[in-house]
Design an enzyme around this catalytic site. Sequence first.
Site, mmCIF file in Angstrom:
data_model
loop_
_atom_site.group_PDB
_atom_site.id
_atom_site.type_symbol
_atom_site.label_atom_id
_atom_site.label_comp_id
_atom_site.label_asym_id
_atom_site.label_seq_id
_atom_site.Cartn_x
_atom_site.Cartn_y
_atom_site.Cartn_z
ATOM 1 N N GLU A 83 0.833 -1.212 0.000
ATOM 2 C CA GLU A 83 0.000 0.000 0.000
ATOM 3 C C GLU A 83 0.867 1.261 0.000
ATOM 4 O O GLU A 83 1.715 1.427 0.887
ATOM 5 C CB GLU A 83 -0.909 -0.016 1.240
ATOM 6 C CG GLU A 83 -1.887 1.146 1.256
ATOM 7 C CD GLU A 83 -2.851 1.093 2.444
ATOM 8 O OE1 GLU A 83 -3.004 0.027 3.069
ATOM 9 O OE2 GLU A 83 -3.440 2.151 2.745
ATOM 10 N N LYS A 260 -7.284 -0.838 11.644
ATOM 11 C CA LYS A 260 -6.646 -1.227 10.376
ATOM 12 C C LYS A 260 -5.430 -0.332 10.142
ATOM 13 O O LYS A 260 -4.387 -0.798 9.696
ATOM 14 C CB LYS A 260 -7.649 -1.112 9.225
ATOM 15 C CG LYS A 260 -7.167 -1.699 7.907
ATOM 16 C CD LYS A 260 -6.370 -0.735 7.047
ATOM 17 C CE LYS A 260 -5.948 -1.375 5.727
ATOM 18 N NZ LYS A 260 -5.095 -0.466 4.922
ATOM 19 N N ASP A 276 4.129 -14.652 11.494
ATOM 20 C CA ASP A 276 2.779 -15.114 11.185
ATOM 21 C C ASP A 276 1.847 -13.927 11.428
ATOM 22 O O ASP A 276 1.385 -13.700 12.541
ATOM 23 C CB ASP A 276 2.416 -16.290 12.104
ATOM 24 C CG ASP A 276 1.038 -16.846 11.817
ATOM 25 O OD1 ASP A 276 0.213 -16.121 11.214
ATOM 26 O OD2 ASP A 276 0.783 -18.001 12.209
#
Length: 420
Positions: A83, A260, A276
């Site tokens: 992004e 987010k 992970d």
Amino acid sequence: MAKSSRIPGFYKLPVEERLKKVAEFANLTEEEIELLKKEGNLNLEIADRMIENVIGTMAYPFGIATNFLINGKEYLIPMVIEEPSVVAAASNAAKMTRSKGGIHTSSTGPIMIGQIQLVDVKDPYAQKRILEEKEEIIKIANEQDPVLVKFGGGAKDVEVRVIDSPKGPMVITHLIVDVRDAMGANAVNTMCEAVAPFIEGITGGRVYLRIISNLADKRLVRARTVVDKEAVGGEEVVDGIVSAWAFAAADPYRAATHNKGILNGVIAVALATGQDHRAIEAGAHAYAAKTGKYMPLTTWEKNEDGDLVGTLEMPMAVGIVGGATKVHPVARIALKILGVKTATELAEIMGAVGLAQNLAALRALAAEGIQYGHMRLHARNLAMMAGATPEIVDKIVEIMVRERKIRYDRAEELVKQFLK
Ligand code: NAD
């Protein structure tokens, strides 16, 4: 013959053969095949050992966020992300935090929880019996991982909960494990599997699941920063940021986007260091909803001097041994750039990056309107998609922004004009 995705023995084929099958299936061109085969900084042999059914590798941009001062120490932050504007925003916010000494962090230590699900329990004292055998359970668990124990980690405690489920009551044993520098999932899962028969034996119940919990609420990181009001653009901007946070605290629709933004930073570092990242995200969201209401993972307030004070608290299950951290050569370099010696230090840095990333997003939203910066980057992406060469891309961006016509068809038109 119709194409089928049923390819028996696909997993046994060499990478090259698998790629051939996929190329046939999807009509890949020679050029596309070559691109998938192209070895960057992760060669196919390692990739093929990391996951199953490998046919190639895919590169992502690897950037560095600058300006981070965390607990008085200078850090360059490796970030891998697709992004635009995340790395720039993190660097920018980190610069703001330097005005009053940077970001300060702390953490609870690398404690993970393993769950053992026990059903069909007739014994009303099952919970008590498990707790009475705590020492034995810990002993069995620790026999599985002498290496972890040698480093000062291992199973430390046992907790038992009785829960009501749609399938009736269940007795859930939590194995509390200090995983030191590992993310810990494999280590904890192995321990849970080993103690399960013993728990069945003492309770007469039946064990089903034996697995780590990603709600790592005993492995929390905390980050705090005080930002001079002038560094964020004045007291009005401070008020705007506090109000943006209050919006998130009151409304889960906003809180999801707020979090987010935090994860933009956290996950970019997670990718760079081979973590992970699904485990981190699952933990973040579950923790955000722990009170029953989904909440922001940060708070922003104004202190008596009118300066901005931000804090973050979230689970951070990361490792510097195990998983992909040691296998992926670039992850090793990312860890070297960070200069971290323990998983806890890495976790705290990631918390600090999350806090800075959140500051950048809130400031942009509250102060400038995020649109302008984004539009420019969006215009750039469109121009490149439309085939703009490096010499003309800036000119095309300028025109589209000036015209306020940031659209693919306009980008195509302009590219045609320039390349005529
Ligand atoms: P791992 O088992 O590869 O490595 C951990 C082991 O390394 C320890 O058990 C220990 O024996 C050894 N070790 C050596 N030095 C150590 C040190 N200083 N500190 C701690 N341990 C040390 O990896 P892991 O961290 O147990 O598991 C991570 C992997 O599990 C990841 O690949 C993750 O994707 C995967 N996973 C995740 C989930 C989940 O999150 N729900 C479930 C299953 C698997």
